[in-house]
Design an enzyme around this catalytic site. Structure first.
Site, PDB file in Angstrom:
ATOM      1  N   CYS A 208       0.562  -1.476   0.336  1.00  0.00           N
ATOM      2  CA  CYS A 208       0.534  -0.163   0.045  1.00  0.00           C
ATOM      3  C   CYS A 208       0.714   1.508   0.064  1.00  0.00           C
ATOM      4  O   CYS A 208       1.991   0.989   0.343  1.00  0.00           O
ATOM      5  CB  CYS A 208      -1.092   0.418   1.626  1.00  0.00           C
ATOM      6  SG  CYS A 208      -1.117  -1.075   1.145  1.00  0.00           S
TER       7      CYS A 208
ATOM      8  N   ARG B 223       5.473  -1.167  -4.012  1.00  0.00           N
ATOM      9  CA  ARG B 223       5.154  -1.576  -3.111  1.00  0.00           C
ATOM     10  C   ARG B 223       4.532  -2.465  -3.559  1.00  0.00           C
ATOM     11  O   ARG B 223       3.799  -3.480  -2.361  1.00  0.00           O
ATOM     12  CB  ARG B 223       4.638  -0.332  -2.184  1.00  0.00           C
ATOM     13  CG  ARG B 223       5.446   0.644  -1.518  1.00  0.00           C
ATOM     14  CD  ARG B 223       5.284   1.830  -1.018  1.00  0.00           C
ATOM     15  NE  ARG B 223       4.422   1.811   0.411  1.00  0.00           N
ATOM     16  CZ  ARG B 223       5.586   1.319   1.527  1.00  0.00           C
ATOM     17  NH1 ARG B 223       6.550   1.869   1.241  1.00  0.00           N
ATOM     18  NH2 ARG B 223       4.657   1.157   2.677  1.00  0.00           N
TER      19      ARG B 223
ATOM     20  N   TRP C 150      -2.810  -2.520  -0.949  1.00  0.00           N
ATOM     21  CA  TRP C 150      -3.282  -4.010  -1.589  1.00  0.00           C
ATOM     22  C   TRP C 150      -4.423  -4.698  -0.510  1.00  0.00           C
ATOM     23  O   TRP C 150      -3.954  -4.283   1.151  1.00  0.00           O
ATOM     24  CB  TRP C 150      -1.693  -4.426  -0.593  1.00  0.00           C
ATOM     25  CG  TRP C 150      -1.506  -5.425  -1.729  1.00  0.00           C
ATOM     26  CD1 TRP C 150      -1.023  -5.817  -2.923  1.00  0.00           C
ATOM     27  CD2 TRP C 150      -1.065  -6.567  -0.368  1.00  0.00           C
ATOM     28  NE1 TRP C 150      -0.181  -7.411  -2.604  1.00  0.00           N
ATOM     29  CE2 TRP C 150      -0.506  -7.929  -1.235  1.00  0.00           C
ATOM     30  CE3 TRP C 150      -0.643  -7.054   0.967  1.00  0.00           C
ATOM     31  CZ2 TRP C 150      -0.435  -9.005  -0.813  1.00  0.00           C
ATOM     32  CZ3 TRP C 150      -0.653  -8.235   1.634  1.00  0.00           C
ATOM     33  CH2 TRP C 150      -0.716  -8.879   1.033  1.00  0.00           C
TER      34      TRP C 150
ATOM     35  N   ASN D 177      -2.899   2.347   5.624  1.00  0.00           N
ATOM     36  CA  ASN D 177      -2.865   1.701   5.440  1.00  0.00           C
ATOM     37  C   ASN D 177      -2.020   0.891   6.437  1.00  0.00           C
ATOM     38  O   ASN D 177      -2.096   1.507   7.672  1.00  0.00           O
ATOM     39  CB  ASN D 177      -0.590   2.167   5.038  1.00  0.00           C
ATOM     40  CG  ASN D 177      -0.141   2.570   3.667  1.00  0.00           C
ATOM     41  OD1 ASN D 177      -1.385   2.564   2.555  1.00  0.00           O
ATOM     42  ND2 ASN D 177       0.719   2.959   3.567  1.00  0.00           N
ATOM     43  N   GLY D 178      -1.945  -0.619   7.025  1.00  0.00           N
ATOM     44  CA  GLY D 178      -1.639  -0.970   8.243  1.00  0.00           C
ATOM     45  C   GLY D 178      -2.603  -1.926   8.067  1.00  0.00           C
ATOM     46  O   GLY D 178      -4.273  -2.039   7.225  1.00  0.00           O
TER      47      GLY D 178
ATOM     48  N   GLU E  21      18.148 -18.373  -2.575  1.00  0.00           N
ATOM     49  CA  GLU E  21      17.849 -17.314  -3.280  1.00  0.00           C
ATOM     50  C   GLU E  21      17.586 -17.303  -4.437  1.00  0.00           C
ATOM     51  O   GLU E  21      16.422 -16.588  -4.895  1.00  0.00           O
ATOM     52  CB  GLU E  21      18.600 -15.896  -2.987  1.00  0.00           C
ATOM     53  CG  GLU E  21      19.173 -15.017  -3.539  1.00  0.00           C
ATOM     54  CD  GLU E  21      16.995 -13.881  -2.940  1.00  0.00           C
ATOM     55  OE1 GLU E  21      17.395 -12.965  -3.565  1.00  0.00           O
ATOM     56  OE2 GLU E  21      17.276 -14.299  -1.787  1.00  0.00           O
TER      57      GLU E  21
ATOM     58  N   LYS F 285      14.289 -16.272  -6.232  1.00  0.00           N
ATOM     59  CA  LYS F 285      13.703 -15.147  -6.988  1.00  0.00           C
ATOM     60  C   LYS F 285      12.966 -15.480  -8.396  1.00  0.00           C
ATOM     61  O   LYS F 285      12.389 -15.160  -9.172  1.00  0.00           O
ATOM     62  CB  LYS F 285      15.244 -14.700  -7.725  1.00  0.00           C
ATOM     63  CG  LYS F 285      16.131 -13.582  -7.127  1.00  0.00           C
ATOM     64  CD  LYS F 285      15.686 -12.244  -6.987  1.00  0.00           C
ATOM     65  CE  LYS F 285      15.919 -11.969  -5.570  1.00  0.00           C
ATOM     66  NZ  LYS F 285      14.901 -11.816  -5.205  1.00  0.00           N
TER      67      LYS F 285
ATOM     68  N   GLU G 199       9.539 -15.565  -7.666  1.00  0.00           N
ATOM     69  CA  GLU G 199       8.260 -14.672  -6.937  1.00  0.00           C
ATOM     70  C   GLU G 199       8.325 -14.059  -8.550  1.00  0.00           C
ATOM     71  O   GLU G 199       7.331 -13.187  -8.960  1.00  0.00           O
ATOM     72  CB  GLU G 199       9.701 -13.574  -6.456  1.00  0.00           C
ATOM     73  CG  GLU G 199      10.066 -13.214  -5.210  1.00  0.00           C
ATOM     74  CD  GLU G 199      10.982 -12.633  -4.851  1.00  0.00           C
ATOM     75  OE1 GLU G 199      11.038 -12.050  -3.792  1.00  0.00           O
ATOM     76  OE2 GLU G 199      12.157 -12.206  -5.451  1.00  0.00           O
TER      77      GLU G 199
ATOM     78  N   HIS H 208      18.231 -37.323   0.011  1.00  0.00           N
ATOM     79  CA  HIS H 208      16.938 -37.846   1.199  1.00  0.00           C
ATOM     80  C   HIS H 208      16.048 -37.235   1.099  1.00  0.00           C
ATOM     81  O   HIS H 208      15.579 -36.332   1.884  1.00  0.00           O
ATOM     82  CB  HIS H 208      17.959 -36.521   2.375  1.00  0.00           C
ATOM     83  CG  HIS H 208      19.321 -37.564   2.892  1.00  0.00           C
ATOM     84  ND1 HIS H 208      19.056 -38.698   3.988  1.00  0.00           N
ATOM     85  CD2 HIS H 208      20.857 -36.700   2.909  1.00  0.00           C
ATOM     86  CE1 HIS H 208      20.559 -38.758   5.002  1.00  0.00           C
ATOM     87  NE2 HIS H 208      20.758 -38.259   3.826  1.00  0.00           N
TER      88      HIS H 208
ATOM     89  N   LYS I 102       6.808  -4.704  -1.672  1.00  0.00           N
ATOM     90  CA  LYS I 102       8.325  -4.193  -1.743  1.00  0.00           C
ATOM     91  C   LYS I 102       8.014  -4.319  -0.467  1.00  0.00           C
ATOM     92  O   LYS I 102       9.124  -4.941   0.115  1.00  0.00           O
ATOM     93  CB  LYS I 102       8.530  -3.069  -2.674  1.00  0.00           C
ATOM     94  CG  LYS I 102       9.756  -2.952  -2.133  1.00  0.00           C
ATOM     95  CD  LYS I 102      10.747  -4.137  -3.046  1.00  0.00           C
ATOM     96  CE  LYS I 102      12.553  -4.171  -3.129  1.00  0.00           C
ATOM     97  NZ  LYS I 102      12.634  -4.477  -3.554  1.00  0.00           N
TER      98      LYS I 102
END
Length: 609
Positions: A2, A27, A74, A98-99, A482, A486, A489, A505, A604
């Site tokens: 947001c 964001r 969002w 926001n929140g 990582e 990536k 995402e 395993h 973000k």
């Protein structure tokens, strides 16, 4: 997640707010809206989807006025829709938020019983109705906002306008970031710095529980009881151009190629050359405090958690202090054993990550000193920590982190060197050797980026894959994680990162002729073992993409593709090996046609739990 932008001054608010929202797109959001106040009347325009949809609405129905607030949402409460988009209006009061308001259901029921009608499914709308109710009872805009915020429980950053007091804009925060920009005869408020950089570099960072009242001529900051707070503006050195694409197709590609500069900036001024000594200007913990530590927690989320895992290797190897790494969202719920001799290191690109901020407060509440590693000066985590190591990546707009991650690794390396030297673990010769290696890093990252063309061709060969496996050992295991993250995402391809030694395993059952396996194999003391893992993959028909720093002729028989990186000290090698993984994810995503900079469902800066 947001974004808020607010403006009060002499200019038309709408273009300023639209520009600011555009700079906050990184964001993550699913709807957007703007409200302006002109001639004592508030008007609102909202649209589901991208800002282009809101701009189309504004072309048909423009908004006038020199006071305004805007928002990119969002979804948390209520599906993405125009009705649920902000701003929300009630009885002459308009709010963006926001929140998360945790007690919004109880407040909604209370307000309904008093005759209030709700139009949306959001938690935010209750704030507008609360302010409306208190304003009707007291006739004081500022007092109404204070009373309303006193009733809500949860996290918020808000910006609020009132039709009956058109020369005021009020903003407040608790647990969500909010920054004030000072202009000449005008003021700005936003969730993040880039929204205002083209208008001012003079910024004031609000603390939790603070409220600011703007008029075009002045601003006042108070706490929620009305007591004044003294605030000093800070000059932000980022230029607006640093947040533009600069000719690159996507922000992520630009930021990937900015890593040599970002790494050099993070190193600059922190090495006392010839001595191998590290100067961390904002650490604010003395040698005696650091020498008395018996344990370190490193706490982070997402990509920063992968940096934390590398940090464990660095600190334990160079400073010989036991390190425990926690995902921030788990840390405070497991009642960790923390003492005054424990140091908690919090890693966050934005410095506003809600779970990491909560973990910081948990650790400090148990008596631990705290050090933040973050990219944003005066962010909440930086302010609440005992010390901070700033990375100097500049603004990172792409949701998938690149330069923020590598500069976090550099910051951790500097911290590990400083601890090792302070505690007498590293002698002068070893320190000088490692700092000399660090100074070569920006150039070697540039060399790694020269693989871009070859990686683009690899992406063409493997873009049809539905799954990937990434394998690494030791300090390369977090890089395998990582690399897989990536790819997930931004391309939406399923990918797993695993310690290479764990392959047999379980994950080995997945390997067939359709599965690409990315194996990170630097020439360290696990090289031969990783090569054995590579042979196990090839024996089962898997396609091997090898990343190494060795010119080894034997590898050509064991890998389908080999990418050779420059050599550097093993402690710094993760910063090089992640570069081709970033580029591979990028090129596959581009070929698949996904939204590289704003992947679906992601934000973000995750500022809610």
């Amino acid at each position: 997640m947001c974004g808020i932008v607010g403006y009060i001054g002499q200019q038309q608010a709408t273009p300023i707010i639209l520009d600011g929202l555009r700079r906050l797109e990184y964001r993550g959001y699913d709807s957007a809206g703007i409200a302006t106040l002109d001639g004592g009347k508030i008007e609102i325009r909202r649209a589901q989807g991208k800002l282009a949809n809101l701009e189309a609405v504004l072309l048909q129905r423009p908004l006038e006025g020199s006071r305004g607030i805007g928002h990119t949402r969002w979804a948390t409460h209520g599906r993405p829709s125009e009705t649920n988009a902000h701003p929300h209006f009630a009885g002459g009061i308009v709010v963006v938020h926001n929140g998360i308001i945790e007690n919004y259901q109880q407040l909604r029921e209370k307000l309904r019983a008093l005759g209030h009608n709700f139009r949306s499914e959001t938690d935010t709308e209750v704030i507008a109705h609360l302010v409306e109710r208190h304003y009707k009872e007291g006739g004081d805009f500022e007092g109404a906002v204070r009373l309303a915020l006193g009733e809500v429980r949860g996290a918020y950053a808000v910006a609020i306008l009132c039709e009956k007091e058109p020369d005021k804009l009020i903003a407040a925060k608790l647990g969500s970031p909010l920054v004030v920009g000072q202009g000449v005869g005008e003021y700005f408020v936003a969730s993040d710095i880039p929204a205002m950089l083209s208008h001012t570099r003079e910024m004031i960072f609000l603390e939790d529980g603070e409220m600011v009242v703007f008029t075009p001529e002045a601003m006042r900051v108070t706490d929620l009881s009305g007591a004044p707070r003294e605030k000093t503006a800070k000059t932000i050195t980022w230029s607006p151009l640093m947040a533009e694409k600069g000719g690159y197709r996507h922000f992520m590609l630009k930021e990937t190629h900015e890593q040599p500069r970002a790494i050099a900036d993070t190193i600059a001024g922190r090495i006392v050359e010839g001595e191998g000594r590290i100067h961390l200007e904002d650490l604010r913990l003395g040698d005696e405090e650091l020498g008395s530590l018996d344990k370190i927690f490193i706490v982070a989320c997402g990509t920063s958690w992968h940096a934390a895992l590398v940090g464990k290797f660095l600190i334990e190897r160079l400073a010989r202090i036991p390190v425990e790494v926690d995902i921030a969202s788990e840390f405070r719920y497991r009642d960790p054993i923390v003492t005054p001799r424990t140091l908690t290191v919090l890693i966050s690109q934005s410095g506003e990550t809600a779970d990491t901020l909560a973990a910081l407060r948990e650790a400090r509440g148990k008596g631990s000193k705290a050090v933040a590693i973050c990219n944003v000066v005066e962010s909440s985590i930086a302010r609440e920590s005992d010390g901070v190591i700033y990375t100097h990546a500049g603004p990172e707009i792409g949701v998938a982190s690149t330069k923020a991650f590598t500069t976090q690794l550099v910051a951790l390396f500097l911290f590990a060197l400083h601890l090792g030297k302070t505690r007498g673990i590293l002698d002068a010769e070893r320190s000088r050797a490692l700092t000399a290696e660090l100074l070569t890093l920006p150039r070697k990252v540039e060399e790694a980026l020269l693989l871009d063309g070859a990686i683009e061709q690899i992406a063409r060969d493997f873009v049809g894959a539905t799954d990937f496996l990434y394998l690494g050992r030791g300090n390369q295991y977090p890089i395998a994680l990582e690399g897989a993250l990536k790819l997930k995402e931004i391309s939406y391809i399923h990918a797993e990162g695993y310690p290479a030694g764990e392959m047999k395993h379980g994950p080995i059952a997945l390997i067939d002729e359709q599965l690409p396996v990315v194996i990170i194999a630097p020439g360290n003391d696990t090289y031969e073992k990783v090569i054995s893992n590579m042979e196990e993959v090839r024996a089962r028909g898997g396609k091997v993409i090898a990343i190494t720093d060795r010119e080894d002729s034997d590898l050509s028989d064991k890998a389908d593709v080999i990418l050779v990186l420059p050599q550097i000290a093993d402690e710094l090698m993760p910063i090089l090996t992640v570069i081709p993984l970033q580029l591979l994810a990028y090129h596959i995503a581009v070929l698949k046609g996904t939204d590289v900079d704003q992947p679906r469902n992601l934000a973000k800066s995750v500022t809610v739990e």
